[in-house]
Design an enzyme around this catalytic site. Structure first.
Site, PDB file in Angstrom:
ATOM      1  N   PHE A 135       0.873  -1.057  -0.048  1.00 22.29           N
ATOM      2  CA  PHE A 135       0.019   0.054  -0.123  1.00 22.29           C
ATOM      3  C   PHE A 135       0.745   1.414   0.222  1.00 22.29           C
ATOM      4  O   PHE A 135       1.717   1.275   0.936  1.00 22.29           O
ATOM      5  CB  PHE A 135      -0.777   0.054   1.121  1.00 22.29           C
ATOM      6  CG  PHE A 135      -1.812   1.170   1.221  1.00 22.29           C
ATOM      7  CD1 PHE A 135      -3.217   1.110   0.339  1.00 22.29           C
ATOM      8  CD2 PHE A 135      -1.502   2.356   1.905  1.00 22.29           C
ATOM      9  CE1 PHE A 135      -3.796   2.162   0.386  1.00 22.29           C
ATOM     10  CE2 PHE A 135      -2.433   3.526   1.701  1.00 22.29           C
ATOM     11  CZ  PHE A 135      -3.834   3.424   1.093  1.00 22.29           C
ATOM     12  N   ASP A 220       9.219   2.476   1.552  1.00 26.09           N
ATOM     13  CA  ASP A 220       8.159   3.579   2.263  1.00 26.09           C
ATOM     14  C   ASP A 220       7.997   3.075   3.755  1.00 26.09           C
ATOM     15  O   ASP A 220       7.343   1.972   4.037  1.00 26.09           O
ATOM     16  CB  ASP A 220       6.854   3.010   1.372  1.00 26.09           C
ATOM     17  CG  ASP A 220       5.579   3.536   1.558  1.00 26.09           C
ATOM     18  OD1 ASP A 220       5.629   4.211   3.007  1.00 26.09           O
ATOM     19  OD2 ASP A 220       4.809   3.469   1.080  1.00 26.09           O
ATOM     20  N   LYS A 249       2.720   9.367   8.724  1.00 24.45           N
ATOM     21  CA  LYS A 249       1.816   9.053   9.752  1.00 24.45           C
ATOM     22  C   LYS A 249       2.406   9.439  11.081  1.00 24.45           C
ATOM     23  O   LYS A 249       1.882  10.571  11.558  1.00 24.45           O
ATOM     24  CB  LYS A 249       1.755   7.378   9.577  1.00 24.45           C
ATOM     25  CG  LYS A 249       0.760   6.956   8.710  1.00 24.45           C
ATOM     26  CD  LYS A 249      -0.026   5.706   8.872  1.00 24.45           C
ATOM     27  CE  LYS A 249      -1.000   5.414   7.964  1.00 24.45           C
ATOM     28  NZ  LYS A 249      -0.725   5.085   6.565  1.00 24.45           N
TER      29      LYS A 249
END
Ligand SMILES: *Cc1c(COP(=O)(O)O)cnc(C)c1O
Length: 395
Positions: A135, A220, A249
């Site tokens: 993702f 990532d 995040k």
């Protein structure tokens, strides 16, 4: 109508319905707890989708925001500002010594990384290899990079040049490589993909092949960054260093901020005019992120992530002995997945009714991403609630 109903009907009229929301109005967050408008307390083991990694409204972050908001909230990148430089240095010193570009989200950080890979490598290199189940975000390029057909539905044709390889299959990676590959992008541990870690051999193979072909290795770390796995960055559990790394995040302690770090050499390709972000790296967001890093160090939260992470894994493994629908427990630090043999959504909903928030991803993986300030006593409460739900019988 009570206040919750009023807000829900306002959303129905004025907010686009692209999220399946639970009918709860959250009015306050404090540490590992949320409070709803009816005064119910929720133990939050998935705070802000892994954003609020220091818990809700960490006092050091709140204080830094108050201070910075009184001085300078936003200054564009026409000028210099102190918090941005300070944050870049703190991040660089805790990773591979690279230089930073700041933006506002994980997807934007990955966009920047892919653009940089295109700019830095030879013109003929335009392809990207990513992993099945990955993702990387919801913008068109990061959506294309996301190796899950369900997220692609309705958006075809996607961007050209992307190939997806199965995780930890070195032979498949080798055969996907060509001279046109600009970069391989991978999460060291897939989050949304169900807490699946890349093997050490696989990370080594990516590093070797990227170097050999003149492609970039992009990590990532949007979900794994800032100590969640017990090290500042998940790649530090491996023997490799990337060319480019992205984070978001947890970085801002709840404030929207993303970052891309690139090695000194690679970073030189991002010259004026090639990329930018209006809000990127503004004083308020960077001051929050600086406070996050300081709090993690002052409060020994990397160690807590390892200790409490080990504790939750042991507790969940003990549950596995009792409940046959639990097939396995995996993860690192405070990033833990419980593989079920059945769909998990019902369990998640019933936990919430009893005051515990967890998440379910990939249909049958319960995801625990407790705040890094969580205590063993709070983990005990979470496990107790989950046990109660499991004892009721599973659907
Ligand atoms: C959440 C996530 C993203 C996307 O981040 P946004 O801030 O929602 O754009 C990208 N990569 C990974 C690994 C993520 O977990």
């Amino acid at each position: 109508m009570n206040v919750t109903e009023e807000v829900i009907s306002q959303f129905d009229k004025f907010v686009i319905g692209n999220y399946p929301r639970l009918p709860r109005l959250i009015v306050k967050g404090e540490g590992c707890y949320l409070f709803d408008s009816e005064g119910r307390r929720i133990l939050d083991m998935f705070p802000g989708w892994a954003v609020s990694a220091l818990g809700h409204c960490h006092p050091k972050v709140v204080e830094a925001l108050r201070r910075q908001a009184g001085e300078l909230i936003h200054i564009d990148n026409t000028f210099y500002s102190k918090p941005q430089g300070q944050l870049a240095q703190l991040l660089s010193e805790r990773a591979f010594g690279g230089k930073c570009f700041f933006c506002n989200s994980g997807a934007e950080a990955n966009e920047a990384a892919m653009k940089l890979a295109r700019l830095h490598t030879e013109p003929a290199k335009y392809r990207f290899i990513t992993v099945e189940g990955s993702f990387h975000g919801r913008t068109l390029a990061t959506l294309t990079a996301t190796g899950q057909p369900k997220h692609h539905e309705g958006f075809l044709p996607l961007l050209p040049g992307f190939s997806y390889v199965p995780l930890n299959d070195i032979a498949a990676l080798e055969s996907a490589f060509t001279d046109e590959v600009a970069a391989v992008m991978i999460e060291p541990i897939q989050g949304e993909g169900g807490i699946r870690a890349a093997s050490a051999e696989y990370m080594d193979a990516i590093r070797t092949l990227c170097t050999q072909y003149g492609a970039l290795m992009i990590l990532d770390e949007v979900q794994t960054c800032m100590g969640r796995t017990g090290k500042w960055f998940a790649y530090q559990h491996y023997e490799v260093e990337p060319d480019v790394m992205t984070m978001a995040k947890a970085l801002g302690g709840g404030v929207a901020i993303g970052a891309m770090m690139a090695t000194e050499t690679v970073s030189k390709s991002l010259v004026p005019g090639t990329h930018a972000s209006t809000f990127g790296g503004n004083a308020l967001a960077c001051a929050a992120a600086v406070a996050v890093i300081e709090a993690i160090e002052e409060e020994g939260l990397l160690r807590n992530a390892i200790e409490v992470g080990g504790y939750i894994q042991r507790k969940l493994l003990a549950l596995k002995e009792r409940f046959s629908v639990i097939e396995g427990v995996r993860g690192k630090g405070l990033m833990v997945g419980v593989q079920l043999t059945i769909p998990g959504v019902e369990i998640v909903n019933r936990c919430l009714e009893r005051g515990l928030r967890i998440n379910c991803t990939h249909e049958s993986v319960l995801r625990f991403m407790p705040p890094m300030i969580a205590t063993e006593a709070q983990i005990d409460s979470a496990i107790e609630i989950l046990t109660g739900v499991m004892e009721e019988g599973t659907p």
